[in-house]
Design a protein around this motif. Structure first.
Motif, short mmCIF file in Angstrom:
data_model
loop_
_atom_site.label_atom_id
_atom_site.label_comp_id
_atom_site.label_asym_id
_atom_site.label_seq_id
_atom_site.Cartn_x
_atom_site.Cartn_y
_atom_site.Cartn_z
N ARG A 143 0.81 -1.23 0.00
CA ARG A 143 0.00 0.00 0.00
C ARG A 143 0.84 1.27 0.00
N PRO A 144 1.84 1.41 0.87
CA PRO A 144 2.66 2.64 0.79
C PRO A 144 3.36 2.79 -0.56
N ASN A 193 -7.14 1.31 -3.78
CA ASN A 193 -7.10 2.00 -2.49
C ASN A 193 -8.48 2.09 -1.87
N TRP A 207 -9.36 -1.38 -0.39
CA TRP A 207 -8.24 -1.99 0.31
C TRP A 207 -8.70 -2.93 1.43
N MET A 222 0.84 4.11 -2.99
CA MET A 222 0.58 5.52 -2.72
C MET A 222 1.71 6.40 -3.23
N ARG A 223 2.96 5.96 -3.04
CA ARG A 223 4.10 6.73 -3.56
C ARG A 223 4.04 6.81 -5.08
N ALA A 236 1.41 6.54 -6.99
CA ALA A 236 0.24 7.30 -7.44
C ALA A 236 0.43 8.80 -7.29
N ASN A 237 1.28 9.23 -6.36
CA ASN A 237 1.46 10.66 -6.13
C ASN A 237 2.00 11.39 -7.35
#
Length: 173
Positions: free
Chosen positions: A63-64, A87, A90, A67-68, A70-71
């Motif tokens: 997940r992290p 997400n 999840w 997220m990285r 997707a940023n």
């Protein structure tokens, strides 16, 4: 034993852009310990323990990382939409980590309907819609018998002996 030669992570291309090329693998799967006994097919308690030990750390790290990644993307990009979809769901995705009876995928169901998808082209030649519908009913009974470990031919014979009028109505439409 062959030695691995380190290659640059990126190389220049003819247009001046830099393309990404992965570094060569230094260890094989077998030597790295990634070949393990499959979890599928174990009893639920053992499956849950194996997931806690092996799968949960990987999912928690995923997940992290998503997220990285997707940023830096436009929210209109297809991959960004896929990340957002994952997400938002999840919690449902993680349910298999806490219940040993759940599967992380639907492979079993997909394999069960493979016969239907192969037979779909043949249903075009059933003659009419009612015949195709009856074919679907019979095939679903056969596939259900397979999943439950029941001899489909014997089951259909018992059904015919117990309820001959239903089978006749199925055959006549």
């Amino acid at each position: 034993m062959r030695s691995a030669v380190a290659a640059p992570r990126s190389t220049p291309t003819t247009r001046g852009f830099r393309s990404w090329r992965p570094a060569p693998a230094r260890r094989t799967r077998a030597r790295s310990g990634l070949r393990r006994r499959p979890i599928r097919g174990l009893p639920p308690a053992e499956r849950l323990a194996a997931r806690r030990r092996r799968t949960r750390p990987l999912v928690r790290a995923l997940r992290p990382q998503l997220m990285r990644q997707a940023n830096g993307l436009s929210r209109h990009a297809d991959i960004a939409k896929a990340f957002a979809y994952g997400n938002q769901r999840w919690r449902a995705f993680n349910r298999f980590l806490y219940d040993g009876q759940l599967e992380p995928d639907n492979l079993i169901a997909e394999r069960a309907i493979r016969g239907f998808t192969v037979g779909r082209r043949n249903w075009l030649f059933s003659g009419n819609f009612a015949t195709a519908e009856r074919s679907a009913v019979v095939l679903s009974i056969i596939e259900t018998c397979k999943l439950c470990g029941v001899d489909a031919e014997a089951y259909m014979g018992r059904c015919h002996r117990a309820h001959p009028e239903r089978l006749a109505s199925l055959a006549l439409g």
